[in-house]
Design a protein around this motif. Sequence first.
Motif, PDB file in Angstrom:
ATOM      1  N   TYR A  16       0.770  -1.740   0.582  1.00 25.70           N
ATOM      2  CA  TYR A  16      -0.116  -0.022  -0.054  1.00 25.70           C
ATOM      3  C   TYR A  16       0.503   1.189  -0.028  1.00 25.70           C
ATOM      4  CZ  TYR A  16       0.513  -0.234   4.983  1.00 25.70           C
ATOM      5  OH  TYR A  16       0.822   0.212   6.598  1.00 25.70           O
ATOM      6  N   GLN A  39      -3.229   5.841  -0.019  1.00 29.11           N
ATOM      7  CA  GLN A  39      -4.196   5.402   0.765  1.00 29.11           C
ATOM      8  C   GLN A  39      -4.440   5.477   2.109  1.00 29.11           C
ATOM      9  OE1 GLN A  39      -2.348   1.338  -1.593  1.00 29.11           O
ATOM     10  NE2 GLN A  39      -4.824   1.392  -1.486  1.00 29.11           N
ATOM     11  N   SER A  40      -5.667   5.985   2.389  1.00 28.17           N
ATOM     12  CA  SER A  40      -6.149   5.939   3.670  1.00 28.17           C
ATOM     13  C   SER A  40      -6.363   4.670   4.207  1.00 28.17           C
ATOM     14  CB  SER A  40      -7.301   6.400   3.641  1.00 28.17           C
ATOM     15  OG  SER A  40      -8.294   6.317   4.847  1.00 28.17           O
ATOM     16  N   LEU A  41      -5.697   4.594   6.120  1.00 30.58           N
ATOM     17  CA  LEU A  41      -6.162   3.123   6.530  1.00 30.58           C
ATOM     18  C   LEU A  41      -6.694   2.751   7.090  1.00 30.58           C
ATOM     19  CD1 LEU A  41      -2.311   3.925   8.538  1.00 30.58           C
ATOM     20  CD2 LEU A  41      -2.817   2.737   6.265  1.00 30.58           C
ATOM     21  N   GLN A  42      -8.466   3.789   6.756  1.00 32.30           N
ATOM     22  CA  GLN A  42      -9.436   3.056   6.601  1.00 32.30           C
ATOM     23  C   GLN A  42     -10.831   3.979   6.198  1.00 32.30           C
ATOM     24  OE1 GLN A  42     -10.075   2.320   9.814  1.00 32.30           O
ATOM     25  NE2 GLN A  42      -9.031   2.337  11.536  1.00 32.30           N
ATOM     26  N   ASP A  43     -11.600   3.442   5.844  1.00 31.68           N
ATOM     27  CA  ASP A  43     -12.392   3.962   4.815  1.00 31.68           C
ATOM     28  C   ASP A  43     -12.578   4.957   4.886  1.00 31.68           C
ATOM     29  OD1 ASP A  43     -12.705   1.296   4.357  1.00 31.68           O
ATOM     30  OD2 ASP A  43     -15.083   0.769   5.187  1.00 31.68           O
ATOM     31  N   TYR A  44     -12.829   6.090   3.902  1.00 26.29           N
ATOM     32  CA  TYR A  44     -12.312   7.234   4.089  1.00 26.29           C
ATOM     33  C   TYR A  44     -12.724   7.686   2.703  1.00 26.29           C
ATOM     34  CZ  TYR A  44     -10.531  12.430   5.058  1.00 26.29           C
ATOM     35  OH  TYR A  44     -10.677  13.967   5.014  1.00 26.29           O
ATOM     36  N   ARG A  69     -11.444   2.719   0.250  1.00 23.03           N
ATOM     37  CA  ARG A  69     -11.483   1.518   0.922  1.00 23.03           C
ATOM     38  C   ARG A  69      -9.852   1.474   1.977  1.00 23.03           C
ATOM     39  NH1 ARG A  69     -15.799  -1.566   0.569  1.00 23.03           N
ATOM     40  NH2 ARG A  69     -15.619  -2.265   2.769  1.00 23.03           N
ATOM     41  N   SER A  70     -10.367   0.848   3.521  1.00 22.55           N
ATOM     42  CA  SER A  70      -8.692   0.917   4.426  1.00 22.55           C
ATOM     43  C   SER A  70      -7.483   0.020   3.423  1.00 22.55           C
ATOM     44  CB  SER A  70      -9.454   0.021   5.533  1.00 22.55           C
ATOM     45  OG  SER A  70      -8.691  -0.111   6.409  1.00 22.55           O
ATOM     46  N   GLU A  83      -6.989  -3.517   5.459  1.00 20.92           N
ATOM     47  CA  GLU A  83      -7.678  -4.649   6.042  1.00 20.92           C
ATOM     48  C   GLU A  83      -8.069  -5.092   4.531  1.00 20.92           C
ATOM     49  OE1 GLU A  83     -11.208  -2.447   7.365  1.00 20.92           O
ATOM     50  OE2 GLU A  83     -10.235  -2.605   9.895  1.00 20.92           O
TER      51      GLU A  83
END
Length: 339
Positions: A181, A185-190, A199-200, A203
């Motif tokens: 990654y 990119q976001s580590l949480q859905d954002y 999406r995260s 995950e």
Amino acid sequence: MRNGKIRVGIMGLGQIGRHLYHLALEKDDIEIVAVADIGKPEIIEYLLKSDGVDEPSCKLQDNYLINDKFRTRMLQLARPEDVPWDVLDVDCVVDATGRYRRRRDVEGHVRAGARRVILASLPSEPIDRIVIPGLNESHAASADKMISAGSATTNAFALLLQSLDQSLAVDCASMTTVHAYSSDQSLQDYAHEDFRRSRSAAENIIPNNNESARWVEAVLPKFAGKLSGYALNVPVQRGSLLDINCVMQDAGVTVNQVNDAMRAAATRHPNLIGVTDDPIVSSDVIGCRQSLLFDARATLKAGKKIVKVLAWYESLGHACRVLDVVRQYSKLDGNGGES
């Protein structure tokens, strides 16, 4: 150039930018004279010290990051045109932000006084030249002002494809990069402009477009219209994998011939290509300074003409190639540089 050293400015001290700083400390031919980043200099110092690299320590003092080999002016700036590269007297600027890929953005560095700009990423539109060490560095010209050193994926794909084609003749190929990654990119859905990238990253396996095939076609025009590529971003911080399907011109090509061709390529370009027979996984490639590490255990023959190959790579190897390009242009300017 001053005191026999190439004076480099860096914009963006993310993962690639910090690799560049650490690598410059290993040799005596490059000094990082300035860094521009949106982050606070104190945070940049902290991140450099947190990278776990055994090297002379750096210390922030009066807006300069100082180590035993050089001192670096730290600038908290966001746009290429805002950095006073002319005052800083840099020989070239490496833009490692991954953000300013349009020609007009790269020109912002030039307008601010940069003599030459080298992108550590692919451009979003044509610039003066893309240089991939081991492939087309002999095409570099002193008149080039805006250059891309490719990307980790692009360089690995291009070198592997050329190596197999020279030895065994490849008709066409498709590529999937199973990629660590990235910082955007976001580590949480954002919410993101792209649905899947909303999406995260921590995950999910996230399908993503990839530009490498298009730019490899530009560098290797014999493959124009014959390459395709895709990406799967996975929850891994470092270490990526190329999965390439090659349609060979000769149905008689064997697995052993493919592996032998890559071993021969590694012999010709030991700094760029490696071959392993070990059962490695992604974390084993961390620290690899080559553009690709060919996985000989994974080569498969599918049907009459299709060969599947795997190759590993990571961001440190690409940072090494960026500095190879910096040195290549310094030589063209008559300033030497490490061979």
